[in-house]
Design a protein around this motif. Structure first.
Motif, mmCIF file in Angstrom:
data_model
loop_
_atom_site.group_PDB
_atom_site.id
_atom_site.type_symbol
_atom_site.label_atom_id
_atom_site.label_comp_id
_atom_site.label_asym_id
_atom_site.label_seq_id
_atom_site.Cartn_x
_atom_site.Cartn_y
_atom_site.Cartn_z
ATOM 1 N N ARG A 119 0.815 -1.212 0.000
ATOM 2 C CA ARG A 119 0.000 0.000 0.000
ATOM 3 C C ARG A 119 0.852 1.268 0.000
ATOM 4 N N THR A 120 1.956 1.241 0.725
ATOM 5 C CA THR A 120 2.782 2.447 0.870
ATOM 6 C C THR A 120 3.883 2.561 -0.174
ATOM 7 N N GLY A 121 4.133 1.484 -0.925
ATOM 8 C CA GLY A 121 5.225 1.507 -1.890
ATOM 9 C C GLY A 121 6.590 1.330 -1.255
ATOM 10 N N ARG A 122 6.617 0.965 0.010
ATOM 11 C CA ARG A 122 7.890 0.779 0.703
ATOM 12 C C ARG A 122 8.399 -0.644 0.509
ATOM 13 N N ARG A 123 9.665 -0.830 0.814
ATOM 14 C CA ARG A 123 10.278 -2.141 0.694
ATOM 15 C C ARG A 123 11.270 -2.340 1.837
ATOM 16 N N ILE A 124 11.502 -3.610 2.196
ATOM 17 C CA ILE A 124 12.544 -3.973 3.143
ATOM 18 C C ILE A 124 13.684 -4.598 2.353
ATOM 19 N N ILE A 125 14.821 -3.948 2.345
ATOM 20 C CA ILE A 125 16.001 -4.444 1.637
ATOM 21 C C ILE A 125 16.944 -5.048 2.668
ATOM 22 N N GLU A 126 17.160 -6.338 2.553
ATOM 23 C CA GLU A 126 17.962 -7.053 3.546
ATOM 24 C C GLU A 126 19.100 -7.780 2.836
ATOM 25 N N VAL A 127 20.322 -7.484 3.251
ATOM 26 C CA VAL A 127 21.511 -8.079 2.639
ATOM 27 C C VAL A 127 22.393 -8.652 3.740
ATOM 28 N N ASP A 128 22.826 -9.890 3.557
ATOM 29 C CA ASP A 128 23.663 -10.558 4.540
ATOM 30 C C ASP A 128 25.141 -10.456 4.180
ATOM 31 N N ALA A 129 25.971 -10.430 5.214
ATOM 32 C CA ALA A 129 27.415 -10.426 5.013
ATOM 33 C C ALA A 129 27.946 -11.826 4.743
ATOM 34 N N ALA A 130 27.169 -12.836 5.111
ATOM 35 C CA ALA A 130 27.551 -14.242 4.918
ATOM 36 C C ALA A 130 26.271 -15.048 4.832
ATOM 37 N N PRO A 131 26.336 -16.268 4.287
ATOM 38 C CA PRO A 131 25.125 -17.086 4.172
ATOM 39 C C PRO A 131 24.497 -17.397 5.533
ATOM 40 N N LEU A 132 23.186 -17.591 5.523
ATOM 41 C CA LEU A 132 22.494 -18.033 6.730
ATOM 42 C C LEU A 132 23.061 -19.372 7.210
ATOM 43 N N GLU A 133 23.141 -19.530 8.528
ATOM 44 C CA GLU A 133 23.626 -20.782 9.112
ATOM 45 C C GLU A 133 22.468 -21.489 9.810
ATOM 46 N N PHE A 134 22.360 -22.797 9.594
ATOM 47 C CA PHE A 134 21.257 -23.579 10.139
ATOM 48 C C PHE A 134 21.787 -24.735 10.978
ATOM 49 N N VAL A 135 21.181 -24.925 12.142
ATOM 50 C CA VAL A 135 21.439 -26.089 12.979
ATOM 51 C C VAL A 135 20.088 -26.701 13.324
ATOM 52 N N VAL A 136 19.916 -27.982 13.037
ATOM 53 C CA VAL A 136 18.668 -28.656 13.370
ATOM 54 C C VAL A 136 18.601 -28.854 14.884
ATOM 55 N N VAL A 137 17.535 -28.373 15.498
ATOM 56 C CA VAL A 137 17.330 -28.523 16.937
ATOM 57 C C VAL A 137 16.523 -29.778 17.229
ATOM 58 N N SER A 138 15.465 -30.006 16.458
ATOM 59 C CA SER A 138 14.647 -31.206 16.637
ATOM 60 C C SER A 138 14.037 -31.584 15.298
ATOM 61 N N ARG A 139 13.742 -32.873 15.160
ATOM 62 C CA ARG A 139 13.176 -33.351 13.899
ATOM 63 C C ARG A 139 12.162 -34.454 14.162
ATOM 64 N N LEU A 140 10.942 -34.230 13.719
ATOM 65 C CA LEU A 140 9.904 -35.247 13.687
ATOM 66 C C LEU A 140 9.480 -35.420 12.233
ATOM 67 N N SER A 141 8.594 -36.353 11.979
ATOM 68 C CA SER A 141 8.245 -36.628 10.583
ATOM 69 C C SER A 141 7.627 -35.427 9.884
ATOM 70 N N ASN A 142 6.859 -34.615 10.624
ATOM 71 C CA ASN A 142 6.171 -33.484 9.997
ATOM 72 C C ASN A 142 6.487 -32.133 10.633
ATOM 73 N N VAL A 143 7.464 -32.099 11.548
ATOM 74 C CA VAL A 143 7.850 -30.850 12.206
ATOM 75 C C VAL A 143 9.364 -30.853 12.389
ATOM 76 N N VAL A 144 10.024 -29.771 11.963
ATOM 77 C CA VAL A 144 11.469 -29.626 12.160
ATOM 78 C C VAL A 144 11.734 -28.216 12.679
ATOM 79 N N SER A 145 12.576 -28.113 13.703
ATOM 80 C CA SER A 145 12.954 -26.800 14.220
ATOM 81 C C SER A 145 14.447 -26.584 14.033
ATOM 82 N N PHE A 146 14.812 -25.325 13.858
ATOM 83 C CA PHE A 146 16.191 -24.956 13.567
ATOM 84 C C PHE A 146 16.607 -23.769 14.425
#
Length: 204
Positions: A119-146
């Motif tokens: 509606r406002t014509g605004r934008r969020i510009i987000e730039v990372d200095a390095a790739p996102l890092e992921f660590v799996v905290v828990s894993r079930l057949s249909n739910v995974v947390s990181f």
């Protein structure tokens, strides 16, 4: 673990702050042009309507959504980057459920934020200095947390004229992100995104 405050894609605070200032800019506006995004781009040529001389513009490619398969990290990364693309390039509330769980609190919140950007014509510009890092905290057949670590270079709210209204970064931010699906045959979607306060660890 202390329960963290909800931070939906880290854009709600930017939108509220600028709206509170009457839409003309944040309390301490950043006096510089909008940052150059580092996302993949596709050059496109379009003729002008005045002279007929072609001009070259930049069209940001739609990110590929990976919402099926056994590679949990690939799935969550693609869903998060699609959400970032919505904020920066194509804020369309109709596309929110492409990455966010249907009818969930997160989807409703993101949909509201994206509608405001549209509606406002605004934008969020987000730039990372390095790739996102992921660590799996828990894993079930249909739910995974990181646990997700973002090495943020900058996150800027810009207006329709590419003027920076607010700026965050550089910073290192930590999130707990949950993806889920309704069954093995259904696609994965983002269920929750919680930003952790500094120096909080997630027990594995």
């Amino acid at each position: 673990m202390t329960r963290p405050a909800r931070r939906v894609l880290a854009i709600g605070a930017l939108l509220v702050l600028t709206a509170a200032c009457g839409g003309g800019g944040a309390t301490s506006p950043v006096a510089r042009a909008a940052p150059r995004a580092t996302r993949p781009t596709v050059p496109a040529t379009k003729p002008t309507t005045t002279t007929g001389i072609p001009t070259t513009t930049t069209v940001v490619a739609i990110p590929t959504v990976v919402d099926r398969g056994a590679d949990d990290v690939e799935v969550v990364r693609s869903l998060l980057l699609f959400g970032r693309w919505l904020e920066a390039e194509h804020p369309d509330p109709a596309l929110v459920d492409r990455a966010f769980a249907w009818g969930g609190d997160l989807a409703r919140s993101v949909g509201s934020d994206v509608a405001t950007l549209e509606r406002t014509g605004r934008r969020i510009i987000e730039v990372d200095a390095a790739p996102l890092e992921f660590v799996v905290v828990s894993r079930l057949s249909n739910v995974v947390s990181f646990r997700v670590t973002e090495h943020l270079d900058h996150r800027d709210l810009v207006d329709a004229r590419a003027r920076a209204l607010d700026h965050i970064g550089p910073a290192t931010e930590h999130y707990v992100v949950l993806i889920h699906r309704f069954s093995l045959d259904e696609p994965w979607r983002l269920g929750t995104i919680d930003r952790l306060p500094p120096n909080v660890e997630v027990e594995l």
